[in-house]
Design an enzyme around this catalytic site. Structure first.
Site, mmCIF file in Angstrom:
data_model
loop_
_atom_site.group_PDB
_atom_site.id
_atom_site.type_symbol
_atom_site.label_atom_id
_atom_site.label_comp_id
_atom_site.label_asym_id
_atom_site.label_seq_id
_atom_site.Cartn_x
_atom_site.Cartn_y
_atom_site.Cartn_z
ATOM 1 N N LYS A 79 0.823 -1.215 0.000
ATOM 2 C CA LYS A 79 0.000 0.000 0.000
ATOM 3 C C LYS A 79 0.856 1.264 0.000
ATOM 4 O O LYS A 79 0.439 2.304 -0.498
ATOM 5 C CB LYS A 79 -0.950 -0.001 1.191
ATOM 6 C CG LYS A 79 -1.844 -1.230 1.271
ATOM 7 C CD LYS A 79 -2.708 -1.412 0.036
ATOM 8 C CE LYS A 79 -3.411 -2.755 0.023
ATOM 9 N NZ LYS A 79 -3.976 -3.124 -1.272
ATOM 10 N N GLU B 52 -1.966 7.009 8.908
ATOM 11 C CA GLU B 52 -2.542 8.027 8.047
ATOM 12 C C GLU B 52 -3.461 8.935 8.835
ATOM 13 O O GLU B 52 -4.150 8.488 9.741
ATOM 14 C CB GLU B 52 -3.360 7.349 6.946
ATOM 15 C CG GLU B 52 -2.828 7.627 5.577
ATOM 16 C CD GLU B 52 -3.503 6.776 4.530
ATOM 17 O OE1 GLU B 52 -4.675 6.413 4.686
ATOM 18 O OE2 GLU B 52 -2.826 6.479 3.531
ATOM 19 N N HIS C 95 -14.732 -0.972 9.192
ATOM 20 C CA HIS C 95 -14.016 -0.898 7.924
ATOM 21 C C HIS C 95 -14.355 -2.023 6.978
ATOM 22 O O HIS C 95 -13.639 -2.287 6.018
ATOM 23 C CB HIS C 95 -12.510 -0.807 8.150
ATOM 24 C CG HIS C 95 -12.174 0.267 9.146
ATOM 25 N ND1 HIS C 95 -12.382 1.587 8.870
ATOM 26 C CD2 HIS C 95 -11.752 0.198 10.416
ATOM 27 C CE1 HIS C 95 -12.080 2.291 9.941
ATOM 28 N NE2 HIS C 95 -11.700 1.474 10.899
ATOM 29 N N ARG D 168 -8.072 -7.216 -8.323
ATOM 30 C CA ARG D 168 -8.879 -8.437 -8.392
ATOM 31 C C ARG D 168 -10.336 -8.077 -8.616
ATOM 32 O O ARG D 168 -10.691 -6.912 -8.629
ATOM 33 C CB ARG D 168 -8.776 -9.170 -7.058
ATOM 34 C CG ARG D 168 -9.182 -8.228 -5.922
ATOM 35 C CD ARG D 168 -9.378 -8.890 -4.602
ATOM 36 N NE ARG D 168 -9.287 -7.948 -3.511
ATOM 37 C CZ ARG D 168 -10.274 -7.206 -3.062
ATOM 38 N NH1 ARG D 168 -11.454 -7.266 -3.622
ATOM 39 N NH2 ARG D 168 -10.109 -6.377 -2.042
#
Lengths: 499, 167
Positions: free
Chosen positions: A117, A201, A236, A293
């Site tokens: 990521k 983040e 999430h 994907r």
């Protein structure tokens, strides 16, 4: 040349979905299954099914060697990985390639790049996309991460570098929670992805989670199939997805779509993929990640565009050139998807195990069920608790919501608790109906949600009593006696036991 | 025929007598006559004096399930054991806070026997279905016994640890 035989390296509803697409195209299918899944629909539906044994994921659906052995011994020319498990594992894609088996997805290099990521964010930043500020460095010692976290400020997010699906992801609201959150995220990441590294983040307030579906062929053509709004998330994990998003203007949709195509082009992406963005309250959008994907929620895009994404995956992997042009993509109506999980909403959404005793799903115009279960299937603790997905399409959003409400009220799973009562209330919530919701939606309105009524309705008591009178069992009847002499039923005559 | 069902800690009593497709019910002091047809095993159509409802009843060894109005309710029929149930059955027993909420694997044990903990401290971490569940101290106290070590399998409802009595 289209493949003659494809192995599906997955289970549950997505394996069923891929098998259906293959069968429509005349491709022979090979299913793999663990001991725990012996009796599930994907095994019965495939033309061939091969056991992987031990249900532990690392010994079954995550075991590259075992799966490749099956691919070779059955003569499969290609492998479809579905989502989860090996779908974003570059070693698996590379191993397929080395054996001359086509991996249905992008190249191992692209998977590796996007799977990290941090590298993905840096690559996209270099190509001119905006990313969310934070610490994207390599240092993983707790003291360094704590230090960086403090300088970013709270609230912040801890995310797994190799993550996805909400695993290894924690929100930290204050400094005192930071250490626990980092360590927990590292452990979850290690167990889910085999890589414990995390990044930090800044936490965007009131963001929307909006993603664009991409199709890219191996001849340099890239198009997008518009957006999916996945802002309804719990821990999430996406729960409800829809298209179009009520938050996007025509112009914003266009610029985000262009950015998504640019992102795919920047890395030489091929096959179906998804570019995820966070959209903040000022409608600025940030690149979040690219999923290399098929997405769980692909049916909403299929419903609105009429395009079969899985068939295109197979066509693209076999070398077919995209015949769809961007200007031909004309979504219509509104589509909604609900994920049906084996979770007990009255017990804090704990995953549930058990046997599916009865199953009945809603049928009707523009209603689609993607299911990985059938009656008598046992839900085990080994895998993700998602049982299936319910997707509906309406002429407009209100019509679509009404249809979803109806469909959910006729979705019957007996034997395992599901989140359906919760979904019904979310769909019917005034704020959801209004639209423009953010990822804080569930937290705000459903934080400590439990079923409104904990009572058994009178009708349910009656039905149980009727059923038990039809099929009496001696040990369940509290007391046998002559009717009370004062009972008004005295005149009804003597009742019988046994039918 | 007198029946009792337990649902969510509440006990529901109902009396039913059958006469062909007619059922005479006594519930909460009121009497009802309903007409029921079974479409197939467990699929019931019940006429409640002009209002027709459809339900599905299914049973396992120890539970009955009923699907009504889009919702599934799980009940336990109460056997003739001599135990008396009236209204609410017991409040949560005092140590239920330490029971594992899920079957899974213990991945971390944060406390040792003799440790003093404060309310909210994470004592154990259990992983199931790739998610972590934290066992937190519901109050301050001393850990008397830890029943599991990292790597152990734990079943739902098992005591994770024992804490000293509240002072």
């Amino acid at each position: 040349m289209m493949f003659k035989k494809v192995l599906i390296a997955n289970r549950g509803e997505i394996a069923v979905r891929v098998i259906k697409a293959c069968q429509e195209m005349g491709i022979t299918t090979v299913a793999v299954y663990s001991d725990a899944d012996k009796n599930t629909p994907h095994v019965h539906m495939a033309d061939e099914a091969v056991s992987l044994g031990d249900p532990t994921p690392s010994e079954s659906y995550l075991n590259i060697q075992k799966i490749l052995d099956v691919a070779q011994s059955t003569g499969a020319e290609a492998v479809h990985p579905g989502y989860g498990f090996l779908a974003e594992n570059p070693d698996f894609a590379k191993s397929c390639e080395d054996l001359g088996i086509k991996f249905i997805g992008p190249s191992a290099e692209v998977i590796a790049l996007m799977g990290n990521k941090i590298k993905a964010k840096k690559t996209m930043e270099d190509s001119g996309l905006r990313i969310i500020p934070g610490y994207h460095g390599d240092r993983q010692d707790i003291s360094v991460l704590m230090e960086k976290g403090k300088s970013i400020g709270f609230p912040l997010m801890v995310k797994a570098t190799s993550g996805g699906g909400g695993k290894g992801m924690k929100i930290v609201r204050e400094e005192s929670e930071l250490k626990n959150a980092i360590e927990s995220a590292q452990r979850e990441a290690k167990s889910a992805f085999g890589d414990s590294s995390v990044y930090l983040e800044k936490y965007l307030r009131e963001p929307k989670h909006i993603e664009f579906q991409i199709l890219a062929d191996e001849h340099g053509n890239v198009i997008h199939l518009n957006e999916r709004d996945c802002s309804v998330q719990r821990r999430h994990q996406k729960i409800i997805e829809e298209t179009p998003s009520t938050a996007l203007s025509h112009e914003l949709r266009q610029s985000m779509g262009e950015a998504a195509v640019k992102a795919a082009e920047a890395v030489g992406y091929t096959n179906a993929g998804t570019v995820e963005f966070m959209v903040d309250s000022d409608l600025g959008f940030y690149f979040l990640e690219m999923n290399t994907r098929l997405q769980v929620e692909h049916p909403v895009t299929e419903a609105s565009t009429g395009i079969d994404i899985v068939k295109w995956q197979l066509k693209i992997a076999s070398g077919v050139e995209l015949s769809l042009r961007q200007e031909e993509i004309r979504p219509h109506g509104h589509a909604l998807e609900c994920r049906i999980y084996a979770e007990d909403p009255s017990k804090g959404f704990l995953p549930c195990t058990g046997t599916v005793k009865k199953l009945e799903v809603p049928e009707g115009p523009n209603i689609r069920n993607d299911l990985g279960i059938s009656e008598s299937v046992v839900i085990t603790p080994y895998y993700d608790p998602m049982l299936g997905k319910l997707t509906v399409k309406g002429e407009n959003r209100d019509d679509c919501i009404e249809k979803m409400k109806w469909a959910l009220s006729r979705f019957m799973v007996i034997g395992v608790a599901t989140n359906i009562p919760f979904l019904k209330e979310v769909i019917d919530h005034e704020a959801f109906r209004r639209g423009g919701i953010t990822t804080n939606f569930l937290e705000r309105y459903f934080e400590n949600w439990t079923k409104v009524s904990q009572e058994l309705p009178k009708e349910a008591v009656f039905a149980l009593a009727v059923y038990d009178a039809m099929y009496p069992k001696r040990d369940e009847v509290v007391k046998y006696k002559e009717p009370d002499p004062h009972s008004p039923w005295k005149s009804a005559g003597r009742w019988r036991i046994g039918v | 025929m007198f029946l009792k069902y337990e649902h969510n800690g509440n006990v529901y009593r109902v009396e039913v007598e059958r006469d062909g497709d007619k059922y005479y019910l006594t519930y909460e002091g009121d009497m009802y006559t309903v007409i029921a047809t079974e479409i197939e095993r467990g699929y019931l159509k019940i006429d409640l004096g002009g209002r027709e409802i459809k339900c599905v009843v299914s049973e396992t060894e120890d539970s009955k399930y009923i699907f009504f109005n889009g919702e599934v309710f799980q009940v336990s029929p109460i056997a003739l054991t001599g135990r008396k149930f009236d209204g609410k059955i017991g409040t949560a027993d005092k140590d239920s806070d330490f029971k594992s909420p899920i079957s899974g694997k213990v991945v971390k044990v944060e406390v040792e026997e003799g440790d003093e903990v404060s309310a909210g401290d994470v004592m154990m971490v259990i992983e199931a279905m790739k998610m972590e569940y934290l066992i937190k101290a519901p109050r301050g106290g001393v850990v008397e016994k830890v029943n599991f070590s990292p790597g152990d399998q734990i079943e739902i409802g098992e005591e994770t640890l024992v804490m000293s009595e509240e002072e």
